[in-house]
Design a protein around this motif. Structure first.
Motif, mmCIF file in Angstrom:
data_model
loop_
_atom_site.group_PDB
_atom_site.id
_atom_site.type_symbol
_atom_site.label_atom_id
_atom_site.label_comp_id
_atom_site.label_asym_id
_atom_site.label_seq_id
_atom_site.Cartn_x
_atom_site.Cartn_y
_atom_site.Cartn_z
ATOM 1 N N ALA A 159 0.843 -1.203 0.000
ATOM 2 C CA ALA A 159 0.000 0.000 0.000
ATOM 3 C C ALA A 159 0.877 1.252 0.000
ATOM 4 O O ALA A 159 0.592 2.223 -0.711
ATOM 5 C CB ALA A 159 -0.934 0.005 1.208
ATOM 6 N N TYR A 160 1.934 1.214 0.776
ATOM 7 C CA TYR A 160 2.879 2.330 0.836
ATOM 8 C C TYR A 160 3.498 2.573 -0.535
ATOM 9 O O TYR A 160 3.567 3.726 -1.002
ATOM 10 C CB TYR A 160 3.955 2.020 1.880
ATOM 11 N N CYS A 161 3.952 1.517 -1.185
ATOM 12 C CA CYS A 161 4.575 1.652 -2.504
ATOM 13 C C CYS A 161 3.585 2.188 -3.531
ATOM 14 O O CYS A 161 3.950 3.011 -4.381
ATOM 15 C CB CYS A 161 5.157 0.318 -2.971
ATOM 16 N N ASP A 162 2.336 1.739 -3.457
ATOM 17 C CA ASP A 162 1.311 2.255 -4.367
ATOM 18 C C ASP A 162 1.099 3.752 -4.151
ATOM 19 O O ASP A 162 1.015 4.529 -5.109
ATOM 20 C CB ASP A 162 -0.017 1.521 -4.169
ATOM 21 N N THR A 163 1.025 4.164 -2.899
ATOM 22 C CA THR A 163 0.845 5.580 -2.581
ATOM 23 C C THR A 163 2.059 6.383 -3.020
ATOM 24 O O THR A 163 1.925 7.480 -3.577
ATOM 25 C CB THR A 163 0.583 5.765 -1.076
ATOM 26 N N LEU A 164 3.246 5.838 -2.787
ATOM 27 C CA LEU A 164 4.474 6.510 -3.193
ATOM 28 C C LEU A 164 4.524 6.669 -4.714
ATOM 29 O O LEU A 164 4.889 7.732 -5.217
ATOM 30 C CB LEU A 164 5.695 5.735 -2.695
ATOM 31 N N SER A 165 4.116 5.651 -5.430
ATOM 32 C CA SER A 165 4.070 5.726 -6.893
ATOM 33 C C SER A 165 3.111 6.824 -7.354
ATOM 34 O O SER A 165 3.431 7.605 -8.261
ATOM 35 C CB SER A 165 3.642 4.371 -7.470
ATOM 36 N N ASP A 166 1.946 6.897 -6.714
ATOM 37 C CA ASP A 166 0.966 7.935 -7.052
ATOM 38 C C ASP A 166 1.492 9.335 -6.736
ATOM 39 O O ASP A 166 1.164 10.302 -7.423
ATOM 40 C CB ASP A 166 -0.353 7.714 -6.298
ATOM 41 N N ALA A 167 2.302 9.450 -5.680
ATOM 42 C CA ALA A 167 2.802 10.747 -5.236
ATOM 43 C C ALA A 167 4.114 11.154 -5.905
ATOM 44 O O ALA A 167 4.557 12.288 -5.746
ATOM 45 C CB ALA A 167 3.003 10.726 -3.720
ATOM 46 N N LYS A 168 4.714 10.260 -6.674
ATOM 47 C CA LYS A 168 6.032 10.513 -7.253
ATOM 48 C C LYS A 168 6.085 11.815 -8.052
ATOM 49 O O LYS A 168 7.029 12.591 -7.918
ATOM 50 C CB LYS A 168 6.487 9.352 -8.126
ATOM 51 N N SER A 169 5.097 12.095 -8.864
ATOM 52 C CA SER A 169 5.141 13.321 -9.667
ATOM 53 C C SER A 169 5.098 14.571 -8.781
ATOM 54 O O SER A 169 5.776 15.564 -9.063
ATOM 55 C CB SER A 169 4.021 13.346 -10.704
ATOM 56 N N ASP A 170 4.339 14.517 -7.690
ATOM 57 C CA ASP A 170 4.303 15.644 -6.747
ATOM 58 C C ASP A 170 5.662 15.814 -6.060
ATOM 59 O O ASP A 170 6.160 16.934 -5.907
ATOM 60 C CB ASP A 170 3.229 15.430 -5.685
ATOM 61 N N ILE A 171 6.271 14.710 -5.661
ATOM 62 C CA ILE A 171 7.574 14.744 -4.993
ATOM 63 C C ILE A 171 8.635 15.260 -5.955
ATOM 64 O O ILE A 171 9.451 16.110 -5.610
ATOM 65 C CB ILE A 171 7.943 13.348 -4.448
#
Length: 160
Positions: A37-49
């Motif tokens: 779940a963390y990795c999925d969220t991180l993937s979704d947030a990558k462009s923002d980061i």
């Protein structure tokens, strides 16, 4: 050795002629659930980061919102590192509030347009607050989060 992410998260840049500094900032976080779940969220947030790390002042607000979710999902391996990041983000948010500045106003400030009601003295102190994040503890936490993202999630932070 500082990673690309660490350098970008701690590299200050001029915001305002009177010595105001800003930085492409952080991540935040806290407790954990499962790594998937963390990795999925991180993937979704990558462009923002990535936008935040690239120095896009408009990315502060969006990225910090994504970090709240990541904080909730951080696995145990990086839980303490996310706590360090969360503390850093809180310091930044508090400094913005003390200066009377909204995160969304940062783009305007960088072009020299100071919103009405902003405390210029506190605005200058914001640069100091951001520079203080360039600590060994902060850099170590950033590096650990980046390494974990790469090793466990297959996500390289700081690359578009």
């Amino acid at each position: 050795m500082k990673t690309n992410l660490t350098r970008r998260l701690t590299r200050p840049s001029a915001l305002l002629g009177a010595g105001l500094l800003a930085a492409s900032v952080t991540l935040s976080g806290c407790s954990g659930s499962d790594t998937e779940a963390y990795c999925d969220t991180l993937s979704d947030a990558k462009s923002d980061i990535d936008a935040l790390e690239a120095g896009d002042p408009g990315a502060f607000s969006t990225a910090f919102e994504a970090f709240d979710t990541l904080a909730d999902e951080a696995p145990k391996e990086v839980e303490d590192d996310w706590k360090v990041m969360q503390d850093g983000v809180q310091k930044i948010e508090d400094a913005f509030e003390d200066a009377g500045l909204a995160m969304d106003d940062l783009s305007e400030v960088m072009t020299g347009n100071i919103p009405e009601g902003v405390d210029l003295e506190k605005l200058q102190e914001l640069g100091t607050t951001l520079e203080e994040l360039d600590s060994e503890e902060f850099n170590d936490a950033t590096e650990a989060i980046s390494e974990h993202a790469d090793e466990e999630c297959g996500i390289t932070l700081g690359e578009e």
